[in-house]
Design a protein around this motif. Structure first.
Motif, PDB file in Angstrom:
ATOM      1  N   ASP A  11      12.971   3.784 -15.103  1.00 58.84           N
ATOM      2  CA  ASP A  11      13.183   2.743 -15.260  1.00 58.84           C
ATOM      3  C   ASP A  11      12.516   1.502 -14.412  1.00 58.84           C
ATOM      4  OD1 ASP A  11      15.164   1.970 -15.022  1.00 58.84           O
ATOM      5  OD2 ASP A  11      16.246   2.008 -17.382  1.00 58.84           O
ATOM      6  N   GLU A  12      11.879   0.010 -14.480  1.00 63.67           N
ATOM      7  CA  GLU A  12      12.431  -0.723 -13.473  1.00 63.67           C
ATOM      8  C   GLU A  12      13.676  -0.745 -12.467  1.00 63.67           C
ATOM      9  OE1 GLU A  12      10.595  -5.777 -11.959  1.00 63.67           O
ATOM     10  OE2 GLU A  12      10.802  -4.413 -14.615  1.00 63.67           O
ATOM     11  N   ALA A  13      14.296  -1.105 -13.074  1.00 64.91           N
ATOM     12  CA  ALA A  13      16.385  -1.453 -13.120  1.00 64.91           C
ATOM     13  C   ALA A  13      16.209  -0.598 -12.390  1.00 64.91           C
ATOM     14  CB  ALA A  13      16.754  -1.589 -14.475  1.00 64.91           C
ATOM     15  N   ARG A  14      16.069   0.624 -12.455  1.00 65.30           N
ATOM     16  CA  ARG A  14      16.577   2.121 -11.251  1.00 65.30           C
ATOM     17  C   ARG A  14      16.057   2.090  -9.772  1.00 65.30           C
ATOM     18  NH1 ARG A  14      20.170   5.665  -9.298  1.00 65.30           N
ATOM     19  NH2 ARG A  14      19.495   7.509  -9.232  1.00 65.30           N
ATOM     20  N   PHE A  15      14.357   1.738 -10.328  1.00 66.63           N
ATOM     21  CA  PHE A  15      13.913   1.038  -9.363  1.00 66.63           C
ATOM     22  C   PHE A  15      14.084   0.449  -8.648  1.00 66.63           C
ATOM     23  CE2 PHE A  15      10.196   0.290  -5.900  1.00 66.63           C
ATOM     24  CZ  PHE A  15      10.145   1.603  -6.166  1.00 66.63           C
ATOM     25  N   ILE A  16      14.496  -0.738  -9.102  1.00 66.87           N
ATOM     26  CA  ILE A  16      15.496  -1.741  -8.009  1.00 66.87           C
ATOM     27  C   ILE A  16      16.568  -1.092  -7.248  1.00 66.87           C
ATOM     28  CG2 ILE A  16      15.310  -3.485  -8.074  1.00 66.87           C
ATOM     29  CD1 ILE A  16      12.818  -3.833  -8.226  1.00 66.87           C
ATOM     30  N   GLU A  17      17.264  -0.526  -8.010  1.00 64.37           N
ATOM     31  CA  GLU A  17      18.528  -0.368  -8.251  1.00 64.37           C
ATOM     32  C   GLU A  17      18.541   0.585  -5.946  1.00 64.37           C
ATOM     33  OE1 GLU A  17      22.050   3.358  -9.382  1.00 64.37           O
ATOM     34  OE2 GLU A  17      21.323   1.322 -10.898  1.00 64.37           O
ATOM     35  N   VAL A  18      17.942   1.534  -6.764  1.00 64.19           N
ATOM     36  CA  VAL A  18      17.664   2.526  -5.413  1.00 64.19           C
ATOM     37  C   VAL A  18      17.039   1.936  -3.849  1.00 64.19           C
ATOM     38  CG1 VAL A  18      16.209   4.636  -5.124  1.00 64.19           C
ATOM     39  CG2 VAL A  18      17.035   4.903  -6.488  1.00 64.19           C
ATOM     40  N   CYS A  19      16.510   1.080  -3.840  1.00 66.20           N
ATOM     41  CA  CYS A  19      15.444   0.308  -3.456  1.00 66.20           C
ATOM     42  C   CYS A  19      16.848  -0.604  -2.581  1.00 66.20           C
ATOM     43  CB  CYS A  19      14.171  -0.870  -3.612  1.00 66.20           C
ATOM     44  SG  CYS A  19      12.939   0.225  -4.035  1.00 66.20           S
TER      45      CYS A  19
ATOM     46  N   GLU B  67       0.978  -1.131   0.179  1.00 59.39           N
ATOM     47  CA  GLU B  67       0.215   0.516   0.288  1.00 59.39           C
ATOM     48  C   GLU B  67       1.165   0.948  -0.049  1.00 59.39           C
ATOM     49  OE1 GLU B  67      -3.084   1.906   3.117  1.00 59.39           O
ATOM     50  OE2 GLU B  67      -3.310  -0.309   2.794  1.00 59.39           O
ATOM     51  N   GLN B  68       1.836   1.505   0.900  1.00 55.01           N
ATOM     52  CA  GLN B  68       2.599   2.247   0.903  1.00 55.01           C
ATOM     53  C   GLN B  68       3.370   2.675  -0.266  1.00 55.01           C
ATOM     54  OE1 GLN B  68       4.852   2.093   4.827  1.00 55.01           O
ATOM     55  NE2 GLN B  68       2.872   3.097   5.698  1.00 55.01           N
ATOM     56  N   LEU B  69       3.710   1.088  -1.289  1.00 60.10           N
ATOM     57  CA  LEU B  69       5.549   1.434  -1.872  1.00 60.10           C
ATOM     58  C   LEU B  69       4.460   1.727  -3.564  1.00 60.10           C
ATOM     59  CD1 LEU B  69       7.136  -1.731  -1.451  1.00 60.10           C
ATOM     60  CD2 LEU B  69       8.299   0.403  -1.588  1.00 60.10           C
ATOM     61  N   ARG B  70       2.776   1.843  -3.228  1.00 59.15           N
ATOM     62  CA  ARG B  70       1.923   1.831  -4.228  1.00 59.15           C
ATOM     63  C   ARG B  70       2.039   3.172  -5.271  1.00 59.15           C
ATOM     64  NH1 ARG B  70      -1.204  -2.369  -6.337  1.00 59.15           N
ATOM     65  NH2 ARG B  70      -2.670  -0.955  -7.830  1.00 59.15           N
ATOM     66  N   PRO B  71       2.235   4.500  -4.399  1.00 59.82           N
ATOM     67  CA  PRO B  71       1.971   5.375  -5.078  1.00 59.82           C
ATOM     68  C   PRO B  71       3.754   6.035  -5.297  1.00 59.82           C
ATOM     69  CG  PRO B  71       1.178   5.865  -2.592  1.00 59.82           C
ATOM     70  CD  PRO B  71       1.755   4.419  -3.697  1.00 59.82           C
ATOM     71  N   LEU B  72       4.464   5.507  -5.009  1.00 59.35           N
ATOM     72  CA  LEU B  72       5.995   5.180  -5.426  1.00 59.35           C
ATOM     73  C   LEU B  72       6.782   4.765  -6.350  1.00 59.35           C
ATOM     74  CD1 LEU B  72       8.136   5.274  -1.846  1.00 59.35           C
ATOM     75  CD2 LEU B  72       7.271   7.677  -2.852  1.00 59.35           C
ATOM     76  N   VAL B  73       5.751   3.673  -6.700  1.00 61.96           N
ATOM     77  CA  VAL B  73       5.842   2.764  -8.171  1.00 61.96           C
ATOM     78  C   VAL B  73       4.721   4.462  -8.824  1.00 61.96           C
ATOM     79  CG1 VAL B  73       5.484   1.017  -9.182  1.00 61.96           C
ATOM     80  CG2 VAL B  73       6.180   1.057  -7.341  1.00 61.96           C
TER      81      VAL B  73
END
Length: 128
Positions: free
Chosen positions: A109-117, A94-100
């Motif tokens: 892109d997904e790779a950059r988002f995962i990298e940050v996480c 629920e908390q990640l939904r708006p950030l995604v």
């Protein structure tokens, strides 16, 4: 542990304070059973209203991060939090939904988002 409050931020001060204490626990800067400053003392040090600090401590107590004793004051909960259960994962999603969603809208892109996480996860001592 130093706490930095951004008075210009849109994030409420009690949320900033709560988040920084949780981050301190996750990073091992605050240890189980370690006392926290009194509400009055922390409010004075940060230059904020004592009700703001009290609100943060109340939230942290409800979530199981700290204990509050009448005589001892606030301290990091001596017992670790229970392991993540289905309710936690629902809250996480629920908390990640708006950030995604915002990341996608801004072209991340997904790779950059995962990298940050992953980078943030490692900052707190998490293992992959």
């Amino acid at each position: 542990m130093l706490i930095h409050i951004n008075l210009q931020s849109d994030v409420p001060i009690y949320v900033q304070l709560s988040n920084q204490i949780i981050e301190g626990i996750a990073a091992g800067l605050l240890h189980p059973g370690e006392p926290l400053p009194s509400v009055r003392s922390l409010a004075a040090d940060l230059g904020v209203n004592l009700h703001t600090v009290n609100k943060a401590y109340t939230y942290l107590k409800q979530e199981g991060y700290i204990q509050v004793h009448r005589q001892k004051g606030a301290l990091v909960h001596p017992q670790p939090l229970p392991t993540a259960d289905e309710a936690f994962f629902l809250k996480l999603e629920e908390q990640l939904r708006p950030l995604v969603a915002e990341s996608i809208c801004r072209g991340v892109d997904e790779a950059r988002f995962i990298e940050v996480c992953k980078r943030l996860y490692k900052q707190f001592g998490g293992k992959e």
